[in-house]
Design a protein around this motif. Structure first.
Motif, PDB file in Angstrom:
ATOM      1  N   ILE A  38       0.847  -1.195   0.000  1.00 22.70           N
ATOM      2  CA  ILE A  38       0.000   0.000   0.000  1.00 22.70           C
ATOM      3  C   ILE A  38       0.890   1.255   0.000  1.00 22.70           C
ATOM      4  O   ILE A  38       0.650   2.198  -0.749  1.00 22.70           O
ATOM      5  N   ALA A  39       1.934   1.241   0.829  1.00 17.79           N
ATOM      6  CA  ALA A  39       2.840   2.400   0.881  1.00 17.79           C
ATOM      7  C   ALA A  39       3.494   2.623  -0.480  1.00 17.79           C
ATOM      8  O   ALA A  39       3.635   3.759  -0.939  1.00 17.79           O
ATOM      9  N   LEU A  40       3.875   1.526  -1.120  1.00 18.27           N
ATOM     10  CA  LEU A  40       4.506   1.623  -2.443  1.00 18.27           C
ATOM     11  C   LEU A  40       3.532   2.247  -3.445  1.00 18.27           C
ATOM     12  O   LEU A  40       3.904   3.121  -4.238  1.00 18.27           O
ATOM     13  N   LEU A  41       2.266   1.824  -3.394  1.00 18.13           N
ATOM     14  CA  LEU A  41       1.260   2.307  -4.347  1.00 18.13           C
ATOM     15  C   LEU A  41       0.777   3.709  -3.999  1.00 18.13           C
ATOM     16  O   LEU A  41       0.362   4.472  -4.868  1.00 18.13           O
ATOM     17  N   ALA A  42       0.803   4.048  -2.711  1.00 15.51           N
ATOM     18  CA  ALA A  42       0.284   5.348  -2.288  1.00 15.51           C
ATOM     19  C   ALA A  42       1.409   6.380  -2.159  1.00 15.51           C
ATOM     20  O   ALA A  42       1.154   7.514  -1.762  1.00 15.51           O
ATOM     21  N   ASP A  43       2.629   5.971  -2.476  1.00 16.19           N
ATOM     22  CA  ASP A  43       3.762   6.880  -2.432  1.00 16.19           C
ATOM     23  C   ASP A  43       3.958   7.458  -1.027  1.00 16.19           C
ATOM     24  O   ASP A  43       4.064   8.669  -0.852  1.00 16.19           O
ATOM     25  N   GLY A  44       3.978   6.563  -0.042  1.00 16.40           N
ATOM     26  CA  GLY A  44       4.149   7.032   1.334  1.00 16.40           C
ATOM     27  C   GLY A  44       5.165   6.198   2.090  1.00 16.40           C
ATOM     28  O   GLY A  44       5.795   5.311   1.522  1.00 16.40           O
ATOM     29  N   HIS A  45       5.300   6.517   3.374  1.00 21.36           N
ATOM     30  CA  HIS A  45       6.318   5.864   4.203  1.00 21.36           C
ATOM     31  C   HIS A  45       5.683   5.179   5.408  1.00 21.36           C
ATOM     32  O   HIS A  45       4.631   5.602   5.884  1.00 21.36           O
ATOM     33  N   LEU A  46       6.361   4.157   5.884  1.00 16.05           N
ATOM     34  CA  LEU A  46       5.819   3.365   6.988  1.00 16.05           C
ATOM     35  C   LEU A  46       6.643   3.507   8.246  1.00 16.05           C
ATOM     36  O   LEU A  46       7.872   3.524   8.192  1.00 16.05           O
ATOM     37  N   LEU A  47       5.936   3.559   9.369  1.00 13.07           N
ATOM     38  CA  LEU A  47       6.593   3.422  10.663  1.00 13.07           C
ATOM     39  C   LEU A  47       6.108   2.096  11.232  1.00 13.07           C
ATOM     40  O   LEU A  47       4.902   1.894  11.397  1.00 13.07           O
ATOM     41  N   VAL A  48       7.033   1.196  11.480  1.00  9.99           N
ATOM     42  CA  VAL A  48       6.644  -0.135  11.930  1.00  9.99           C
ATOM     43  C   VAL A  48       7.144  -0.374  13.343  1.00  9.99           C
ATOM     44  O   VAL A  48       8.314  -0.131  13.650  1.00  9.99           O
ATOM     45  N   GLU A  49       6.222  -0.810  14.179  1.00 12.06           N
ATOM     46  CA  GLU A  49       6.576  -1.086  15.555  1.00 12.06           C
ATOM     47  C   GLU A  49       6.387  -2.565  15.822  1.00 12.06           C
ATOM     48  O   GLU A  49       5.327  -3.118  15.545  1.00 12.06           O
ATOM     49  N   GLU A 128      12.421  15.410   6.951  1.00  9.29           N
ATOM     50  CA  GLU A 128      12.425  16.476   5.954  1.00  9.29           C
ATOM     51  C   GLU A 128      12.576  15.864   4.561  1.00  9.29           C
ATOM     52  O   GLU A 128      11.862  16.230   3.628  1.00  9.29           O
ATOM     53  N   ALA A 129      13.504  14.932   4.454  1.00 12.89           N
ATOM     54  CA  ALA A 129      13.705  14.255   3.166  1.00 12.89           C
ATOM     55  C   ALA A 129      12.422  13.561   2.730  1.00 12.89           C
ATOM     56  O   ALA A 129      12.035  13.611   1.564  1.00 12.89           O
ATOM     57  N   MET A 130      11.720  12.949   3.701  1.00 15.82           N
ATOM     58  CA  MET A 130      10.479  12.247   3.391  1.00 15.82           C
ATOM     59  C   MET A 130       9.410  13.216   2.923  1.00 15.82           C
ATOM     60  O   MET A 130       8.659  12.929   2.000  1.00 15.82           O
ATOM     61  N   GLY A 131       9.338  14.354   3.578  1.00 13.32           N
ATOM     62  CA  GLY A 131       8.300  15.322   3.251  1.00 13.32           C
ATOM     63  C   GLY A 131       8.603  16.109   1.991  1.00 13.32           C
ATOM     64  O   GLY A 131       7.743  16.286   1.134  1.00 13.32           O
ATOM     65  N   THR A 162      15.907   6.490  24.553  1.00 14.31           N
ATOM     66  CA  THR A 162      15.373   6.751  23.215  1.00 14.31           C
ATOM     67  C   THR A 162      14.876   8.180  23.116  1.00 14.31           C
ATOM     68  O   THR A 162      14.689   8.862  24.122  1.00 14.31           O
ATOM     69  N   PHE A 163      14.698   8.625  21.896  1.00 15.71           N
ATOM     70  CA  PHE A 163      14.181   9.955  21.621  1.00 15.71           C
ATOM     71  C   PHE A 163      12.853   9.774  20.887  1.00 15.71           C
ATOM     72  O   PHE A 163      12.854   9.596  19.672  1.00 15.71           O
ATOM     73  N   PRO A 164      11.744   9.785  21.629  1.00 23.44           N
ATOM     74  CA  PRO A 164      10.456   9.551  20.960  1.00 23.44           C
ATOM     75  C   PRO A 164      10.222  10.589  19.868  1.00 23.44           C
ATOM     76  O   PRO A 164      10.551  11.763  20.028  1.00 23.44           O
ATOM     77  N   LEU A 165       9.652  10.156  18.759  1.00 22.18           N
ATOM     78  CA  LEU A 165       9.381  11.074  17.653  1.00 22.18           C
ATOM     79  C   LEU A 165       8.295  12.063  18.061  1.00 22.18           C
ATOM     80  O   LEU A 165       7.276  11.658  18.607  1.00 22.18           O
ATOM     81  N   PRO A 166       8.511  13.346  17.791  1.00 23.30           N
ATOM     82  CA  PRO A 166       7.474  14.332  18.116  1.00 23.30           C
ATOM     83  C   PRO A 166       6.217  14.079  17.278  1.00 23.30           C
ATOM     84  O   PRO A 166       6.306  13.593  16.153  1.00 23.30           O
ATOM     85  N   GLU A 167       5.051  14.412  17.857  1.00 27.60           N
ATOM     86  CA  GLU A 167       3.773  14.162  17.173  1.00 27.60           C
ATOM     87  C   GLU A 167       3.767  14.728  15.751  1.00 27.60           C
ATOM     88  O   GLU A 167       3.284  14.092  14.823  1.00 27.60           O
ATOM     89  N   ALA A 168       4.296  15.945  15.603  1.00 29.81           N
ATOM     90  CA  ALA A 168       4.254  16.595  14.296  1.00 29.81           C
ATOM     91  C   ALA A 168       5.034  15.797  13.251  1.00 29.81           C
ATOM     92  O   ALA A 168       4.711  15.812  12.073  1.00 29.81           O
ATOM     93  N   GLN A 169       6.051  15.105  13.705  1.00 34.36           N
ATOM     94  CA  GLN A 169       6.856  14.314  12.778  1.00 34.36           C
ATOM     95  C   GLN A 169       6.139  13.016  12.412  1.00 34.36           C
ATOM     96  O   GLN A 169       6.241  12.535  11.289  1.00 34.36           O
ATOM     97  N   LEU A 170       5.418  12.474  13.369  1.00 33.01           N
ATOM     98  CA  LEU A 170       4.710  11.220  13.120  1.00 33.01           C
ATOM     99  C   LEU A 170       3.729  11.356  11.965  1.00 33.01           C
ATOM    100  O   LEU A 170       3.504  10.423  11.207  1.00 33.01           O
ATOM    101  N   ASP A 171       3.149  12.549  11.849  1.00 30.77           N
ATOM    102  CA  ASP A 171       2.166  12.837  10.812  1.00 30.77           C
ATOM    103  C   ASP A 171       2.723  12.577   9.405  1.00 30.77           C
ATOM    104  O   ASP A 171       1.984  12.347   8.468  1.00 30.77           O
ATOM    105  N   ARG A 172       4.037  12.632   9.283  1.00 29.64           N
ATOM    106  CA  ARG A 172       4.643  12.433   7.956  1.00 29.64           C
ATOM    107  C   ARG A 172       4.620  10.984   7.505  1.00 29.64           C
ATOM    108  O   ARG A 172       4.900  10.701   6.353  1.00 29.64           O
TER     109      ARG A 172
END
Ligand SMILES: Nc1ncnc2c1ncn2[C@@H]1O[C@H](COP(=O)(O)OP(=O)(O)OP(=O)(O)O)[C@@H](O)[C@H]1O
Ligand SMILES: [Mg+2]
Length: 330
Positions: A38-49, A128-131, A162-172
């Motif tokens: 889906i990410a490949l087809l939707a041109d997006g990125h995944l965060l996997v936990e 930034e690179a992702m966005g 660890t350095f948790p990702l800020p909410e604003a970054q997660l949106d990407r």
């Protein structure tokens, strides 16, 4: 790039073959494989936990092996520098000038392992690179490859240091996927595969798999954008997102539990992922079920529980489940 309808059956077959090949290699993680496609087809990125050893690395590696796309893996650590990711200007004394040495971010498929182990500066260089799909080093800006898929991983245990990702970054991230342990039956199959692989490695290397050309990925993306999205399904999708911003319209208790709802980036992601899922399912129209199926992974990281809700054990996932229950189907 337009999607030629006479080419569609071939593209569908190619993606079905890709999914089957990945499923044969990565057992019992169908959801992860579907999310990658889906990410490949939707041109997006995944965060996997997911816990260690759940085939996260194997899954992206297997995908990269079947695409005409190079793969790089970066282990995020506390001492990683942004330049380790983006690249650096190297002085060339013979030529009397600097030359840009592109970093791993210039690979079309990038695995950012344990993204929360690197400090914010490195995380934001990646995000930034992702966005922006470009990287600025010094005064020059470099475009990233047209195919660019990042899968970042996070380990749910070992939160120390660890350095948790800020909410604003997660949106990407297009989707935030959680994976769990495989079922008992899959575990036996994993053992069998591992033995087979160990045996094969003692002999001559196997022939490399057929790789899907990038042009096929772009043609499939165009087809995904061309799918029919009925106005009622679109309204449903929008209402899910709006409900996360104004939950009081549905339930006062839910409203107290949501501090922050999903952004327009969330609605775009929801539409794209629902479309991609419909296309992967071989349909030329999007159903409410497509929207519901992707909603948890698309929205969980974009809906922030309130302070008190967090204390009561609520997270984005539970909030999305509540929204899905309350927003009426078209
Ligand atoms: N579902 C699975 N199907 C096939 N092999 C699997 C599966 N899960 C784990 N394995 C095997 O287990 C080993 C570990 O997998 P991998 O390195 O991909 O895990 P990981 O999730 O990236 O772990 P880590 O979080 O430690 O990086 C590999 O040899 C992989 O082939
Ligand atoms: Mg790994």
């Amino acid at each position: 790039m337009d999607s030629r309808s006479d080419d569609l059956p071939r593209l569908h077959d190619a993606f079905r073959a890709l999914r089957d090949a990945l499923a044969a290699e990565i057992v019992g993680q169908g959801a992860l494989i579907e999310r990658l496609l889906i990410a490949l087809l939707a041109d997006g990125h995944l965060l996997v936990e997911g816990a260690p050893g759940l085939a996260k690395t194997s899954a992206v590696r297997a995908l990269a092996a079947r695409l005409e796309a190079d793969f790089a893996r970066v282990q995020f650590t506390p001492d990683l520098l942004p330049a380790d990711l983006t690249g650096t200007e190297v002085w060339r004394p013979q030529e009397g000038r600097f030359e840009f040495q592109p970093g791993p971010v210039f690979h079309p498929i990038l695995l950012a392992d344990e993204i929360n182990r690197a400090p914010a500066k490195v995380q934001s260089a990646l995000l930034e690179a992702m966005g922006e799909r470009q990287v600025t080093v010094g005064r020059a800006t470099y475009a990233l490859p047209p195919l660019f898929l990042v899968m970042a991983t996070q380990n749910p245990i070992e939160q120390e240091g660890t350095f948790p990702l800020p909410e604003a970054q997660l949106d990407r991230f297009l989707m935030h996927v959680r994976i769990g342990y495989p079922q008992a039956a899959a575990e036996a199959e994993i053992l069998r595969l591992a033995r087979e692989r160990a045996r094969a490695s003692l002999h001559a290397p196997a022939a490399p798999p057929v790789r899907m050309p990038q042009a096929d990925v772009f043609a499939a993306r165009a087809a995904v954008l061309d799918l029919h999205l009925a106005p009622a399904v679109e309204r449903y999708l929008i209402e899910l997102v709006l409900a996360s911003r104004e939950p009081a319209r549905y339930d006062a208790a839910l409203a107290r539990r949501i501090a922050w709802g999903a952004s327009p980036r969330g609605s775009i992601a929801l539409e794209r992922c629902a479309r991609a899922r419909a296309w992967l399912g071989g349909r030329d129209f999007v159903t409410p079920d497509d929207v519901r199926a992707v909603a948890p992974d698309v929205l969980r990281h974009r809906i922030l529980p309130s302070y008190e809700a967090t204390a009561e054990g609520w997270d984005g996932e539970r909030l999305v489940a509540e929204l899905l229950q309350r927003v009426p189907l078209p």
